[in-house]
Motif scaffolding. Structure first.
Motif, mmCIF file in Angstrom:
data_model
loop_
_atom_site.group_PDB
_atom_site.id
_atom_site.type_symbol
_atom_site.label_atom_id
_atom_site.label_comp_id
_atom_site.label_asym_id
_atom_site.label_seq_id
_atom_site.Cartn_x
_atom_site.Cartn_y
_atom_site.Cartn_z
ATOM 1 N N TYR A 35 -50.813 53.461 -21.707
ATOM 2 C CA TYR A 35 -50.396 53.619 -20.308
ATOM 3 C C TYR A 35 -50.570 52.289 -19.581
ATOM 4 O O TYR A 35 -51.634 51.691 -19.599
ATOM 5 N N THR A 36 -49.494 51.812 -18.944
ATOM 6 C CA THR A 36 -49.535 50.588 -18.145
ATOM 7 C C THR A 36 -49.052 50.923 -16.741
ATOM 8 O O THR A 36 -47.887 51.299 -16.559
ATOM 9 N N PRO A 37 -49.909 50.835 -15.732
ATOM 10 C CA PRO A 37 -49.508 51.222 -14.371
ATOM 11 C C PRO A 37 -48.438 50.298 -13.801
ATOM 12 O O PRO A 37 -48.273 49.154 -14.244
ATOM 13 N N ALA A 38 -47.737 50.802 -12.821
ATOM 14 C CA ALA A 38 -46.672 50.026 -12.174
ATOM 15 C C ALA A 38 -47.246 48.871 -11.376
ATOM 16 O O ALA A 38 -48.378 48.927 -10.878
ATOM 17 N N ARG B 194 -52.818 58.944 -18.518
ATOM 18 C CA ARG B 194 -53.769 57.829 -18.471
ATOM 19 C C ARG B 194 -55.136 58.249 -18.998
ATOM 20 O O ARG B 194 -55.790 57.512 -19.742
ATOM 21 N N GLN C 157 -42.135 48.788 -13.529
ATOM 22 C CA GLN C 157 -42.414 50.202 -13.421
ATOM 23 C C GLN C 157 -43.540 50.607 -14.372
ATOM 24 O O GLN C 157 -43.948 49.821 -15.235
ATOM 25 N N THR C 158 -44.026 51.834 -14.221
ATOM 26 C CA THR C 158 -45.035 52.354 -15.131
ATOM 27 C C THR C 158 -44.481 52.398 -16.551
ATOM 28 O O THR C 158 -43.344 52.820 -16.779
ATOM 29 N N GLU C 159 -45.286 51.935 -17.504
ATOM 30 C CA GLU C 159 -44.891 51.974 -18.902
ATOM 31 C C GLU C 159 -45.772 52.978 -19.634
ATOM 32 O O GLU C 159 -46.995 52.888 -19.603
ATOM 33 N N LYS C 160 -45.148 53.942 -20.285
ATOM 34 C CA LYS C 160 -45.903 54.923 -21.066
ATOM 35 C C LYS C 160 -44.924 55.685 -21.948
ATOM 36 O O LYS C 160 -43.700 55.521 -21.832
ATOM 37 N N ASP D 191 -48.926 61.456 -14.834
ATOM 38 C CA ASP D 191 -49.444 60.106 -15.044
ATOM 39 C C ASP D 191 -50.963 60.105 -15.183
ATOM 40 O O ASP D 191 -51.524 59.387 -16.018
#
Length: 236
Positions: free
Chosen positions: A47-50, A30, A55-58, A26
């Motif tokens: 990258y989108t953090p949780a 990122r 949830q984390t989007e990537k 991650d």
């Protein structure tokens, strides 16, 4: 991959390296700050953090040189490519070798180019319009591909098939029609350096995509649209 030495290297660099928690994927993802898939430019992979609600989007990390064949490159940053799940699935690149001759891994035999080294001459989009642009429908457009690595990009990533959709054919017609409403002087600023931020914003507002090569991977389908625009200008 079947040789004993290869399996030993796989354990060292992949099982106890890439797949170990000590390598934080991650953090790597990122820090790479890749906005769209560098293979296809079809998918947004920011990258989108949780959060508490999601949830984390990537996207996924692809090994440009597959880790099963080249385990020593399993932790090479140059070999880790943030990409979309479609390009990295079994129907597309997955763990297929990127060299055309498995006995020769020299750059001259590459089927596709590492995104860090990619140039537009390696693969680009073209079109064929079978009727006048004023009356053309999506069935009058053929989306074509070209470039010195065209065969590899279509064999490993199927870019021609994935791009040859009704929506993209309609996009080609839309770009050509819009282009015919602008004088050539409108595009003079493409050769200006540096480009004012206000002009870059206006360009995106006018067209819905960036007209400069150094901006095209910020949004999905931007390369396709710019390739088509440049081909249409050349055909005018």
């Amino acid at each position: 991959p079947e040789k004993k030495l290869n399996r030993i290297l796989y354990h060292i660099f992949i099982i106890f390296g890439y797949e170990d928690d000590i390598f934080n994927k991650d953090v790597f993802y990122r820090q790479s700050q890749v906005g769209t898939c560098p293979y296809c430019n079809m998918a947004d992979i920011h990258y989108t953090p949780a959060t508490a609600l999601s949830q984390t989007e990537k996207g996924v990390l692809d090994h440009f040189y597959p880790k099963e064949i080249y385990p020593m490159l399993g932790l090479s940053f140059y070999n880790l490519i943030p990409s979309c799940p479609s390009c990295n699935d079994v129907q597309h690149k997955s763990n297929k070798d990127v060299t055309s001759n498995k006995g020769d891994a020299s750059l001259t035999s590459m089927r596709i180019i590492n995104p860090y080294e990619y140039q537009d001459r390696n693969f680009f989009f073209d079109y064929n319009l079978k009727s006048h642009w004023e009356n053309a429908g999506n069935s009058d457009v053929d989306i074509l591909t070209a470039g010195d690595k065209e065969v590899g990009y279509n064999a490993l990533l199927n870019l021609n098939g994935r791009y040859n959709t009704i929506q993209n054919r309609e996009t080609v017609i839309s770009i050509i029609r819009k282009l015919n409403r602008y004088p050539d002087t409108y595009f003079d600023y493409l050769n200006m350096l540096p480009i004012p931020d206000s002009l870059i914003k206006k360009e995106f507002d006018d067209w819905g995509f960036h007209l400069r090569r150094d901006e095209i991977y910020k949004y999905p389908f931007n390369k396709f649209k710019l390739d088509i625009l440049e081909k249409a200008r050349a055909n005018m």
